[in-house]
Structures are given as structure tokens and as C-alpha cells.
Design a protein around this motif. Sequence first.
Motif, mmCIF file in Angstrom:
data_model
loop_
_atom_site.group_PDB
_atom_site.id
_atom_site.type_symbol
_atom_site.label_atom_id
_atom_site.label_comp_id
_atom_site.label_asym_id
_atom_site.label_seq_id
_atom_site.Cartn_x
_atom_site.Cartn_y
_atom_site.Cartn_z
ATOM 1 N N GLY A 154 -23.256 -5.217 19.261
ATOM 2 C CA GLY A 154 -24.423 -4.107 18.678
ATOM 3 C C GLY A 154 -24.492 -3.066 19.696
ATOM 4 O O GLY A 154 -24.051 -3.195 20.745
ATOM 5 N N ARG A 178 -35.606 -9.586 8.981
ATOM 6 C CA ARG A 178 -34.413 -10.512 8.016
ATOM 7 C C ARG A 178 -34.121 -9.410 7.009
ATOM 8 O O ARG A 178 -32.724 -9.304 6.713
ATOM 9 C CB ARG A 178 -35.381 -11.638 7.345
ATOM 10 C CG ARG A 178 -34.408 -12.399 6.497
ATOM 11 C CD ARG A 178 -34.957 -13.760 5.798
ATOM 12 N NE ARG A 178 -35.781 -14.590 6.742
ATOM 13 C CZ ARG A 178 -35.000 -15.723 7.416
ATOM 14 N NH1 ARG A 178 -33.625 -15.610 7.290
ATOM 15 N NH2 ARG A 178 -35.312 -16.236 8.446
ATOM 16 N N LEU A 181 -31.980 -6.343 9.074
ATOM 17 C CA LEU A 181 -30.641 -6.318 9.847
ATOM 18 C C LEU A 181 -29.522 -6.055 9.387
ATOM 19 O O LEU A 181 -28.496 -5.462 9.809
ATOM 20 C CB LEU A 181 -30.752 -7.791 10.580
ATOM 21 C CG LEU A 181 -31.708 -7.816 11.675
ATOM 22 C CD1 LEU A 181 -31.622 -9.280 12.176
ATOM 23 C CD2 LEU A 181 -31.279 -6.967 12.988
ATOM 24 N N PRO A 182 -29.348 -6.565 7.914
ATOM 25 C CA PRO A 182 -28.329 -6.276 7.105
ATOM 26 C C PRO A 182 -28.015 -4.512 7.105
ATOM 27 O O PRO A 182 -27.069 -3.948 6.780
ATOM 28 C CB PRO A 182 -28.381 -6.691 5.843
ATOM 29 C CG PRO A 182 -29.296 -7.794 6.192
ATOM 30 C CD PRO A 182 -30.351 -7.624 7.133
ATOM 31 N N PRO A 185 -26.408 -2.276 10.977
ATOM 32 C CA PRO A 185 -25.448 -2.890 11.735
ATOM 33 C C PRO A 185 -25.488 -2.410 13.295
ATOM 34 O O PRO A 185 -24.716 -3.474 14.141
ATOM 35 C CB PRO A 185 -24.059 -2.558 11.215
ATOM 36 C CG PRO A 185 -24.411 -1.439 10.576
ATOM 37 C CD PRO A 185 -25.965 -1.518 10.230
ATOM 38 N N TRP A 187 -27.960 -2.550 15.449
ATOM 39 C CA TRP A 187 -28.819 -3.105 16.242
ATOM 40 C C TRP A 187 -28.695 -4.814 16.180
ATOM 41 O O TRP A 187 -28.386 -5.488 15.182
ATOM 42 C CB TRP A 187 -30.284 -3.081 15.322
ATOM 43 C CG TRP A 187 -30.826 -1.675 15.588
ATOM 44 C CD1 TRP A 187 -30.487 -0.560 15.151
ATOM 45 C CD2 TRP A 187 -31.658 -1.213 16.678
ATOM 46 N NE1 TRP A 187 -30.886 0.795 15.387
ATOM 47 C CE2 TRP A 187 -31.962 0.074 16.274
ATOM 48 C CE3 TRP A 187 -32.424 -1.705 17.673
ATOM 49 C CZ2 TRP A 187 -32.486 0.990 17.430
ATOM 50 C CZ3 TRP A 187 -33.124 -1.131 18.533
ATOM 51 C CH2 TRP A 187 -33.402 0.273 18.289
ATOM 52 N N GLN A 188 -28.866 -5.189 17.380
ATOM 53 C CA GLN A 188 -28.679 -6.699 17.561
ATOM 54 C C GLN A 188 -30.052 -7.204 18.047
ATOM 55 O O GLN A 188 -30.703 -6.585 18.993
ATOM 56 C CB GLN A 188 -27.654 -7.029 18.669
ATOM 57 C CG GLN A 188 -27.616 -8.565 18.917
ATOM 58 C CD GLN A 188 -27.231 -9.311 17.746
ATOM 59 O OE1 GLN A 188 -26.015 -9.059 17.184
ATOM 60 N NE2 GLN A 188 -27.663 -10.516 17.350
ATOM 61 N N ARG A 207 -33.741 -18.994 11.746
ATOM 62 C CA ARG A 207 -32.640 -18.297 12.207
ATOM 63 C C ARG A 207 -31.275 -18.284 11.222
ATOM 64 O O ARG A 207 -30.419 -17.655 11.208
ATOM 65 C CB ARG A 207 -31.991 -18.372 13.446
ATOM 66 C CG ARG A 207 -33.015 -17.999 14.778
ATOM 67 C CD ARG A 207 -32.486 -18.515 15.878
ATOM 68 N NE ARG A 207 -31.074 -17.964 16.054
ATOM 69 C CZ ARG A 207 -29.883 -18.688 16.488
ATOM 70 N NH1 ARG A 207 -30.249 -20.058 16.546
ATOM 71 N NH2 ARG A 207 -28.588 -18.119 16.797
ATOM 72 N N LEU A 210 -29.055 -16.059 9.652
ATOM 73 C CA LEU A 210 -28.992 -14.826 10.608
ATOM 74 C C LEU A 210 -28.625 -15.276 12.362
ATOM 75 O O LEU A 210 -28.731 -14.505 13.066
ATOM 76 C CB LEU A 210 -30.632 -14.333 10.841
ATOM 77 C CG LEU A 210 -31.251 -13.632 9.628
ATOM 78 C CD1 LEU A 210 -32.544 -13.443 9.794
ATOM 79 C CD2 LEU A 210 -30.669 -12.473 9.383
ATOM 80 N N ASP A 212 -26.004 -14.947 13.784
ATOM 81 C CA ASP A 212 -25.227 -14.187 14.466
ATOM 82 C C ASP A 212 -25.978 -12.896 14.501
ATOM 83 O O ASP A 212 -25.515 -11.919 15.373
ATOM 84 C CB ASP A 212 -23.799 -13.821 13.830
ATOM 85 C CG ASP A 212 -24.027 -13.122 12.502
ATOM 86 O OD1 ASP A 212 -25.079 -13.370 11.820
ATOM 87 O OD2 ASP A 212 -23.089 -12.406 12.032
ATOM 88 N N ARG A 213 -27.207 -12.582 13.946
ATOM 89 C CA ARG A 213 -28.000 -11.284 14.298
ATOM 90 C C ARG A 213 -29.192 -11.514 15.004
ATOM 91 O O ARG A 213 -29.640 -10.508 15.308
ATOM 92 C CB ARG A 213 -27.980 -10.650 12.857
ATOM 93 C CG ARG A 213 -27.025 -10.510 11.926
ATOM 94 C CD ARG A 213 -26.082 -9.208 12.640
ATOM 95 N NE ARG A 213 -26.797 -8.100 13.094
ATOM 96 C CZ ARG A 213 -27.202 -7.408 12.304
ATOM 97 N NH1 ARG A 213 -26.968 -7.201 11.184
ATOM 98 N NH2 ARG A 213 -27.654 -6.276 12.914
#
Length: 333
Positions: A154, A178, A181-182, A185, A187-188, A207, A210, A212-213
Motif C-alpha cells: 500500500g 472492514r 478497505l475494499p 486500495p 491504504w494498508q 481477520r 481480510l 492481506d489487508r
Amino acid sequence: MTLIVHPHFHKRYTGVTRHVESVVPALARGDETRVIGSGLTEALPRITWGELIRRSHREPIVWHAHRNNELLAGMLLKALGGRVQLVFTRHTSVAPTRFTRWLARGADALVSLTKQISDVIALPSTVISHGIDLTRFRPPADRDAAWARLKQGGRYGIGVIGRIRKEKGQGDFIEALRPLLPQRPDWQAVLVGLAKGPDLAWVNGLREGLEDRVLLAGEQSTIEPWYQGLSILVHPSYAEGYSLVHVEAMASGCCVVASKLPYLDTLIEHGRTGFFFEPGDVKGLRDLLDELTREPERARQVGRNAEEEARRRCGVEHEARALSDLYHSLVKR
């Protein structure tokens, strides 16, 4: 000159560890100040048990404990005939057990980090808040580059720093993010802190979907790069005596979004140097993060404001002066 000793009898690297590592060098600029124990940086001046016992029989020593076992060791040193003045800092606003209260009564002076802690322990104490080493906690020259060096992915980082457990609020952080985040993109999210056993199973369950985020970075003994990389630092804890995370993050130029704990309104100005939400209010947290992740430059500006405020008010020198005054009043007594 008075010999001051800060013991550290704890295996894990905690906020108390960071406090000792910050305040001892500041105190050492005025008085001989040593540490004893383990888990601290090797750069700190140390004293052996043999030297400590010998000197305690011929000169006054201030033993400043931060945990029950450290205070007990100081009491034993005093019982063996040492000229020892005992200082005990209470770091948490959780009501003390009968044993802790009994121990605290044996100290020559108590220090509380906030008025709330002083009220809870219900014994005479001096309120002295933690300061931090402003040469250690400072903004990076380039926050984007600092985040990239952490290799989390990110463009921007948002995270929680602290041990992972339910009462620390990481679950609220994940639930708030939750649905966001989609849509973000760039932001991590990351959780920086120890998670083991049931706590690890709990956070991994949250998690799910999620992974990978919302990354788990684990416990970090060197925390400064994380403050320098994160754009937004969330502190969603339900209760806290006094957390260094807020001040360290502010001094590092992070935008702090924190649950509104009793003492924080004396540190953070909502909307200018950080943001508050009510503890456990996931929707309130989500609304703040929705706005800030849509406007990264606003988060960066609040972080710059926070850094200026921390530099003006939160240096460890303020704390060291107050502690030194307390120590010298005990020795003169």
C-alpha cells in the motif's frame, strides 16, 4: 549528587521499558542514575548488585520501582540496612489488589501518571506524567518512503500499536475498517504487537477475509520506524492508565485517532491534534477513518499539528525535573 536506581525485572519489552529507557538518560544529566535488571538497551548505565549493596550502606540511594516485584526488591534492600528511599510509580488506572496497596504503603513516595490513577489508588501521591525522548520519536523526512521501508504494501499505513487482546480494542479497529478497505486500495492496515494463544486465535478469526489487508507485524523491540511509517495511529483501548503510544505517535507526526479515555482531553485537541471516539463505538471510529482515509492530506496535517504540540509539552526533560525534585526532597528528609 544522589544515586538513583531504576530496576527493570520484566522479560517483555513494554511501555514501562520504553519509559525507563527515556527517563534514565534525562535524569543522568543531573544525578548519577543507573539501571539494574534485564530487557533494557545496553546503552544505559548499569549497577551490579554488589556495588549497589555496598553503596547503600554508606550513602543515600533512591530506588524507583515500577512493578510490584521491583518494589519488593527495594524493600528487601532497605530491610538489610540500606539507606534506601523507595519511590513507586503506579502505571495503571485498574484498582490495585490488597497486596499492591499494602506494598504501595511501604514506599516513601508514590507517583501517579494521572489524577485518575491517583484517585483509584486512594493513597497520597504526586502526579507526574510521562515525557518522551524527542530525539528518538520524531517525524521522518519522507513518510511515504518510511512506510515503503516497512514492506507492508500500500501507499499509506494505518495501524494499532500495542499488545493484541480484546480489551485493547483491535477488534473494533478491524470491524471499523472492514467495509472501508475494499474502497481504499492505497491504504494498508497493520497490527503491531504481541499476540499469542487465545488472543492470536481471536484476532485471526476477526481477520478472516481480510488477511492481506490487515497484517500482523508481531512484537517489535524497535518501534520508531512504525510510528514514522504510519499515517494514522488508532488507539481503540477500552481502558488505560497512561499510554506512551499517544505521545510517541504525536511526536512522530502520526494522526492519532483514540478512544476518549479520561486523561486524553488534556493532551489531544479533537480535530486539530487528533480525534476522539467513544470506547467501543465502532460506527464512530468508522466514520472518522472513512473521512481521514478519503483525505490523506488532512491526516498528514493533523499529524504535523500533533508533532508541534508534543514538542512543546511532552519532552522527557519536564518529567525528569519533576522526579528529580521529588528524589531530592526525600533524601533531604
